[in-house]
Design a protein around this motif. Structure first.
Motif, PDB file in Angstrom:
ATOM      1  N   ASP A 110      54.747  -1.192 -71.981  1.00 22.56           N
ATOM      2  CA  ASP A 110      53.886  -0.040 -72.155  1.00 22.56           C
ATOM      3  C   ASP A 110      52.499  -0.456 -72.625  1.00 22.56           C
ATOM      4  OD1 ASP A 110      56.099   2.045 -71.905  1.00 22.56           O
ATOM      5  OD2 ASP A 110      56.832   0.788 -73.537  1.00 22.56           O
ATOM      6  N   THR A 111      51.495   0.122 -72.022  1.00 25.02           N
ATOM      7  CA  THR A 111      50.119  -0.137 -72.455  1.00 25.02           C
ATOM      8  C   THR A 111      49.783   0.818 -73.595  1.00 25.02           C
ATOM      9  OG1 THR A 111      49.196   1.484 -70.920  1.00 25.02           O
ATOM     10  CG2 THR A 111      49.444  -0.797 -70.102  1.00 25.02           C
ATOM     11  N   PRO A 112      48.784   0.475 -74.384  1.00 25.09           N
ATOM     12  CA  PRO A 112      48.361   1.419 -75.433  1.00 25.09           C
ATOM     13  C   PRO A 112      47.978   2.781 -74.855  1.00 25.09           C
ATOM     14  CG  PRO A 112      47.400  -0.729 -75.830  1.00 25.09           C
ATOM     15  CD  PRO A 112      48.062  -0.797 -74.482  1.00 25.09           C
ATOM     16  N   GLU A 113      47.374   2.770 -73.663  1.00 23.54           N
ATOM     17  CA  GLU A 113      46.970   4.027 -73.025  1.00 23.54           C
ATOM     18  C   GLU A 113      48.190   4.867 -72.638  1.00 23.54           C
ATOM     19  OE1 GLU A 113      43.948   0.979 -72.850  1.00 23.54           O
ATOM     20  OE2 GLU A 113      45.929   0.953 -71.927  1.00 23.54           O
ATOM     21  N   ALA A 114      49.219   4.220 -72.095  1.00 22.08           N
ATOM     22  CA  ALA A 114      50.432   4.951 -71.707  1.00 22.08           C
ATOM     23  C   ALA A 114      51.139   5.530 -72.931  1.00 22.08           C
ATOM     24  CB  ALA A 114      51.379   4.034 -70.930  1.00 22.08           C
ATOM     25  N   ARG A 119      52.233  10.165 -76.613  1.00 23.71           N
ATOM     26  CA  ARG A 119      52.006  10.752 -77.932  1.00 23.71           C
ATOM     27  C   ARG A 119      51.331  12.112 -77.795  1.00 23.71           C
ATOM     28  NH1 ARG A 119      47.904  11.388 -80.886  1.00 23.71           N
ATOM     29  NH2 ARG A 119      46.575   9.971 -79.726  1.00 23.71           N
ATOM     30  N   LYS A 120      50.304  12.184 -76.953  1.00 23.66           N
ATOM     31  CA  LYS A 120      49.582  13.443 -76.764  1.00 23.66           C
ATOM     32  C   LYS A 120      50.475  14.507 -76.136  1.00 23.66           C
ATOM     33  CE  LYS A 120      44.975  11.493 -76.708  1.00 23.66           C
ATOM     34  NZ  LYS A 120      43.826  11.100 -75.925  1.00 23.66           N
ATOM     35  N   LEU A 139      60.349   4.963 -70.721  1.00 19.33           N
ATOM     36  CA  LEU A 139      59.089   4.239 -70.775  1.00 19.33           C
ATOM     37  C   LEU A 139      59.155   3.003 -69.878  1.00 19.33           C
ATOM     38  CD1 LEU A 139      58.593   4.689 -74.606  1.00 19.33           C
ATOM     39  CD2 LEU A 139      57.407   5.913 -72.785  1.00 19.33           C
ATOM     40  N   ASP A 140      58.113   2.223 -69.897  1.00 16.28           N
ATOM     41  CA  ASP A 140      57.994   1.061 -69.004  1.00 16.28           C
ATOM     42  C   ASP A 140      58.634  -0.167 -69.651  1.00 16.28           C
ATOM     43  OD1 ASP A 140      57.238  -0.416 -66.808  1.00 16.28           O
ATOM     44  OD2 ASP A 140      55.142  -0.616 -67.434  1.00 16.28           O
TER      45      ASP A 140
END
Length: 160
Positions: A110-114, A119-120, A139-140
């Motif tokens: 998982d990327t920080p963006e994903a 979270r959002k 998740l990835d």
């Protein structure tokens, strides 16, 4: 025959030694002394993004100034060394590989963006996003992609 008490202090070389660290070092040092044990200093230097040049030496000097002398540390009685975390990576990789092979661990891509997106989404639903067993298969991770894809995503230089 019981084994001697072994306690450690493991500061990160990310800046000056703060009072909370001093307190931990002092309590552990005194506990070891009271129990005829070993107080050792291990440097937690794996966060290279926050590493501050000279901070490790400052930690040693501050403890010396306080009269707290580790029985074992970098360059001193290295019976169970190495005492820098970054020099122990080969050990951690060995055990991480065992955990992955046995199914007790997995790779997360998982990327920080994903993660921020998840979270959002949770926040919009009035929930708190927590990365745990509820969502790890959504998740990835290597739990949901093939072994071939997992191996493709892990370049040898990137493994611990």
């Amino acid at each position: 025959m019981s084994r001697p008490v072994r306690v450690r202090f493991a500061p990160s070389p990310t800046g000056p030694l703060h009072i909370g660290g001093v307190r931990t070092a002092l309590f552990n040092y005194l506990f070891a002394k009271k129990n005829n044990g070993v107080f050792y200093l291990r440097i937690e230097d794996t966060d290279q993004n926050r590493f501050v040049p000279g901070a490790e030496q400052y930690i040693f000097e501050a403890l010396e100034w306080l009269g707290i002398s580790p029985s074992e540390t970098v360059g001193k009685n290295e019976k169970f060394g190495p005492y820098r975390q970054s020099e122990r990576k080969h050990l951690y990789k060995q055990y991480a590989d065992q955990l992955i092979q046995s199914g007790w661990a997995y790779y997360a891509f998982d990327t920080p963006e994903a993660l921020d997106k998840h979270r959002k989404q949770h926040e919009e639903q009035g929930k708190t996003f927590i990365y745990n067993w509820h969502n790890r298969e959504k998740l990835d991770t290597s739990l949901v992609i093939s072994d071939e894809e997992t191996n493709r995503r892990i370049p040898p230089a990137k493994i611990l």
